[in-house]
Design a protein around this motif. Sequence first.
Motif, PDB file in Angstrom:
ATOM      1  N   TYR A  40       0.868  -0.551   0.284  1.00 56.96           N
ATOM      2  CA  TYR A  40      -0.239  -0.102  -0.034  1.00 56.96           C
ATOM      3  C   TYR A  40       0.858   1.095  -0.250  1.00 56.96           C
ATOM      4  CZ  TYR A  40      -4.129  -2.522   0.574  1.00 56.96           C
ATOM      5  OH  TYR A  40      -5.205  -3.960   0.747  1.00 56.96           O
ATOM      6  N   LYS A  41       0.703   1.841  -1.030  1.00 62.60           N
ATOM      7  CA  LYS A  41       2.081   3.261  -1.336  1.00 62.60           C
ATOM      8  C   LYS A  41       0.833   4.513  -1.672  1.00 62.60           C
ATOM      9  CE  LYS A  41       5.401   0.182  -2.483  1.00 62.60           C
ATOM     10  NZ  LYS A  41       6.321   0.065  -0.612  1.00 62.60           N
ATOM     11  N   GLY A  42      -0.344   4.915  -1.380  1.00 64.45           N
ATOM     12  CA  GLY A  42      -0.991   6.821  -2.013  1.00 64.45           C
ATOM     13  C   GLY A  42      -2.244   6.349  -0.928  1.00 64.45           C
ATOM     14  N   ILE A  43      -3.034   7.006  -1.447  1.00 58.94           N
ATOM     15  CA  ILE A  43      -4.687   7.038  -0.612  1.00 58.94           C
ATOM     16  C   ILE A  43      -5.345   5.723  -0.471  1.00 58.94           C
ATOM     17  CG2 ILE A  43      -6.955   7.498  -1.217  1.00 58.94           C
ATOM     18  CD1 ILE A  43      -4.568  10.091  -1.028  1.00 58.94           C
ATOM     19  N   PHE A  44      -5.796   5.413   0.688  1.00 59.02           N
ATOM     20  CA  PHE A  44      -6.177   4.695   1.620  1.00 59.02           C
ATOM     21  C   PHE A  44      -7.556   5.176   1.393  1.00 59.02           C
ATOM     22  CE2 PHE A  44      -7.431   1.122   4.803  1.00 59.02           C
ATOM     23  CZ  PHE A  44      -7.111   0.042   3.650  1.00 59.02           C
ATOM     24  N   LEU A  45      -8.798   4.218   1.597  1.00 56.08           N
ATOM     25  CA  LEU A  45     -10.025   5.174   1.768  1.00 56.08           C
ATOM     26  C   LEU A  45     -11.413   3.818   3.289  1.00 56.08           C
ATOM     27  CD1 LEU A  45     -10.893   5.577  -1.423  1.00 56.08           C
ATOM     28  CD2 LEU A  45     -10.462   7.813   0.511  1.00 56.08           C
ATOM     29  N   GLN A  46     -11.609   4.334   4.270  1.00 56.73           N
ATOM     30  CA  GLN A  46     -12.636   4.058   5.299  1.00 56.73           C
ATOM     31  C   GLN A  46     -13.544   4.027   4.569  1.00 56.73           C
ATOM     32  OE1 GLN A  46     -10.697   2.423   8.605  1.00 56.73           O
ATOM     33  NE2 GLN A  46      -9.143   4.019   8.400  1.00 56.73           N
ATOM     34  N   PHE A  47     -15.178   3.899   4.442  1.00 52.81           N
ATOM     35  CA  PHE A  47     -16.330   4.489   4.439  1.00 52.81           C
ATOM     36  C   PHE A  47     -16.985   3.657   5.350  1.00 52.81           C
ATOM     37  CE2 PHE A  47     -14.891   4.742  -0.156  1.00 52.81           C
ATOM     38  CZ  PHE A  47     -14.698   5.916  -0.245  1.00 52.81           C
ATOM     39  N   TYR A  48     -18.040   4.294   6.282  1.00 54.61           N
ATOM     40  CA  TYR A  48     -18.678   3.608   7.389  1.00 54.61           C
ATOM     41  C   TYR A  48     -20.288   4.014   6.928  1.00 54.61           C
ATOM     42  CZ  TYR A  48     -14.662   3.927  10.186  1.00 54.61           C
ATOM     43  OH  TYR A  48     -12.984   3.197  10.663  1.00 54.61           O
ATOM     44  N   THR A  49     -21.372   3.647   7.342  1.00 60.30           N
ATOM     45  CA  THR A  49     -22.917   3.906   7.904  1.00 60.30           C
ATOM     46  C   THR A  49     -22.996   3.818   9.089  1.00 60.30           C
ATOM     47  OG1 THR A  49     -24.023   1.681   8.271  1.00 60.30           O
ATOM     48  CG2 THR A  49     -23.077   2.011   5.983  1.00 60.30           C
ATOM     49  N   ASP A  50     -24.241   5.058   9.731  1.00 58.49           N
ATOM     50  CA  ASP A  50     -24.554   5.314  10.183  1.00 58.49           C
ATOM     51  C   ASP A  50     -24.872   3.676  11.410  1.00 58.49           C
ATOM     52  OD1 ASP A  50     -24.810   7.813  10.105  1.00 58.49           O
ATOM     53  OD2 ASP A  50     -26.769   7.768   9.416  1.00 58.49           O
ATOM     54  N   GLN A  51     -25.016   3.152  10.842  1.00 62.07           N
ATOM     55  CA  GLN A  51     -24.941   1.164  11.194  1.00 62.07           C
ATOM     56  C   GLN A  51     -23.962   0.955  11.493  1.00 62.07           C
ATOM     57  OE1 GLN A  51     -26.910   2.578   8.358  1.00 62.07           O
ATOM     58  NE2 GLN A  51     -28.646   3.089   9.597  1.00 62.07           N
ATOM     59  N   THR A  52     -23.149   1.221  11.136  1.00 61.62           N
ATOM     60  CA  THR A  52     -20.759   1.069  11.279  1.00 61.62           C
ATOM     61  C   THR A  52     -20.400   0.640  12.227  1.00 61.62           C
ATOM     62  OG1 THR A  52     -20.870   1.211   9.497  1.00 61.62           O
ATOM     63  CG2 THR A  52     -21.687  -1.174   9.249  1.00 61.62           C
ATOM     64  N   VAL A  53     -19.954   0.493  13.058  1.00 62.94           N
ATOM     65  CA  VAL A  53     -18.841   0.796  14.131  1.00 62.94           C
ATOM     66  C   VAL A  53     -17.551   0.077  13.445  1.00 62.94           C
ATOM     67  CG1 VAL A  53     -20.125   0.741  15.890  1.00 62.94           C
ATOM     68  CG2 VAL A  53     -18.643  -0.602  15.691  1.00 62.94           C
ATOM     69  N   GLU A  54     -17.198  -0.643  12.108  1.00 58.56           N
ATOM     70  CA  GLU A  54     -16.422  -0.616  11.536  1.00 58.56           C
ATOM     71  C   GLU A  54     -16.450  -0.153   9.747  1.00 58.56           C
ATOM     72  OE1 GLU A  54     -15.531  -4.943  12.172  1.00 58.56           O
ATOM     73  OE2 GLU A  54     -14.451  -5.130  13.867  1.00 58.56           O
ATOM     74  N   PRO A  55     -14.959   0.055   9.464  1.00 57.66           N
ATOM     75  CA  PRO A  55     -15.736   0.056   7.932  1.00 57.66           C
ATOM     76  C   PRO A  55     -16.744  -1.157   7.284  1.00 57.66           C
ATOM     77  CG  PRO A  55     -13.157  -0.050   8.473  1.00 57.66           C
ATOM     78  CD  PRO A  55     -14.230   0.047   9.446  1.00 57.66           C
ATOM     79  N   ILE A  56     -17.720  -0.086   5.883  1.00 65.23           N
ATOM     80  CA  ILE A  56     -18.141  -1.775   5.585  1.00 65.23           C
ATOM     81  C   ILE A  56     -17.061  -1.610   4.412  1.00 65.23           C
ATOM     82  CG2 ILE A  56     -19.726   0.462   4.458  1.00 65.23           C
ATOM     83  CD1 ILE A  56     -21.778  -1.483   4.645  1.00 65.23           C
ATOM     84  N   VAL A  57     -16.661  -0.670   3.519  1.00 66.79           N
ATOM     85  CA  VAL A  57     -15.874  -0.881   2.548  1.00 66.79           C
ATOM     86  C   VAL A  57     -14.453   0.354   2.977  1.00 66.79           C
ATOM     87  CG1 VAL A  57     -15.594   0.179   0.041  1.00 66.79           C
ATOM     88  CG2 VAL A  57     -18.061  -0.161   0.782  1.00 66.79           C
ATOM     89  N   THR A  58     -14.102  -0.571   2.442  1.00 59.39           N
ATOM     90  CA  THR A  58     -11.697  -0.474   2.366  1.00 59.39           C
ATOM     91  C   THR A  58     -11.334  -0.194   0.845  1.00 59.39           C
ATOM     92  OG1 THR A  58     -11.426  -2.630   3.269  1.00 59.39           O
ATOM     93  CG2 THR A  58     -12.218  -1.357   4.957  1.00 59.39           C
ATOM     94  N   GLY A  59     -10.142   0.425   1.456  1.00 61.29           N
ATOM     95  CA  GLY A  59      -8.980  -0.263   0.121  1.00 61.29           C
ATOM     96  C   GLY A  59      -8.638   1.014  -0.527  1.00 61.29           C
ATOM     97  N   GLY A  60      -7.854   1.052  -1.055  1.00 58.08           N
ATOM     98  CA  GLY A  60      -6.790   1.715  -1.732  1.00 58.08           C
ATOM     99  C   GLY A  60      -5.730   1.845  -2.776  1.00 58.08           C
ATOM    100  N   GLN A  61      -5.327   2.434  -2.908  1.00 57.45           N
ATOM    101  CA  GLN A  61      -3.695   1.667  -3.867  1.00 57.45           C
ATOM    102  C   GLN A  61      -3.203   1.843  -3.568  1.00 57.45           C
ATOM    103  OE1 GLN A  61      -3.304   7.084  -4.375  1.00 57.45           O
ATOM    104  NE2 GLN A  61      -4.043   7.031  -6.077  1.00 57.45           N
ATOM    105  N   TYR A  62      -1.785   0.591  -4.566  1.00 58.03           N
ATOM    106  CA  TYR A  62      -1.007  -0.154  -3.587  1.00 58.03           C
ATOM    107  C   TYR A  62      -0.266  -0.144  -5.235  1.00 58.03           C
ATOM    108  CZ  TYR A  62      -4.218  -4.259  -6.276  1.00 58.03           C
ATOM    109  OH  TYR A  62      -4.396  -4.740  -6.488  1.00 58.03           O
ATOM    110  N   SER A  63       1.041  -0.696  -4.842  1.00 56.39           N
ATOM    111  CA  SER A  63       1.882  -0.760  -6.011  1.00 56.39           C
ATOM    112  C   SER A  63       2.487  -2.454  -6.233  1.00 56.39           C
ATOM    113  CB  SER A  63       2.762   0.380  -5.604  1.00 56.39           C
ATOM    114  OG  SER A  63       3.762  -0.094  -6.883  1.00 56.39           O
ATOM    115  N   SER A  64       1.704  -3.177  -6.868  1.00 60.03           N
ATOM    116  CA  SER A  64       2.405  -4.652  -7.080  1.00 60.03           C
ATOM    117  C   SER A  64       2.040  -5.654  -7.432  1.00 60.03           C
ATOM    118  CB  SER A  64       2.563  -5.024  -5.341  1.00 60.03           C
ATOM    119  OG  SER A  64       2.965  -7.182  -5.227  1.00 60.03           O
TER     120      SER A  64
END
Length: 281
Positions: A241-265
């Motif tokens: 993982y080298k660059g931007i990393f994103l996490q998304f939450y809803t009102d009903q979740t305490v853990e991210p429902i979507v995760t991911g980002g830029q990588y190089s491999s």
Amino acid sequence: MLFEQNNQHILDKKHQEWEFLHHFHHLGYDLLDLSILEEFRWDSLSPDDLKSMTNRYTWQANDSLLSIRSDWTDAIVRYRKKYKLKTDKIAYSGPVYSYNKERMQFGMETFSEDIDTQQKSMKDLLDYLQTHLKQTVSVAVISHYSLLKKLLNKDELQDPEVRHLLRERNLDGLTKYLGDTHPVVQLMSQPVPDQLHFARDQFPDLKGPVNEIINWRNALEEKNIPTVYSDLFSLPAQSYYKGIFLQFYTDQTVEPIVTGGQYSSPTKAFGMAINLTDLTY
């Protein structure tokens, strides 16, 4: 009656998985289905492999180390290296097993360093989340994994105590350990809303990553996400993982429902996954 409910629940889950793959296939994504069983050779284990083994179900068979898949991106990175995968973008679905629990993931990977292409894939996934899973993102968190590499020297970056204090966002501990003049301490001492502009104004080396964060923030605000903020002190789980990393939450979740980002491999890429829960699966 119990079996009727159970049968319908199983059918609904299988249909949801089929629907996701069918949807992304029609958006032009190639589909990938990998074995849940991964094989490692003792003489080729990377530092990332060794670090991740504590979060995997593993056992030894002859000269090999076998593991149940704990991360889709990691498995895809291996597959790309081994088979020289030729595709611009893929979609996948399937379980991962880590931290003593099972999770179902729907995800996509885009093998392009073009930011517009990456953001288009992100929007494809967010649109699916909202339209098909009926989930609305309320909070988005943006990190950039090159920031700390520019603020910490190599020894500091690998220091377990520094990494622990960063994960805890422990300003007092970092001040005692690194000193109050250290760039990380100076940056963390600022109010959270001011940190991004302070980083760009006070540390010229951070101008590039900060501008990238602003670019992605603008793309997220176009999706009408109510709260978008930056976390400048995140450490990557994997070295690719080298660059931007994103996490998304809803009102009903305490853990991210979507995760991911830029990588190089082995080349620059971008990927995100929906972590399905009882609310969505």
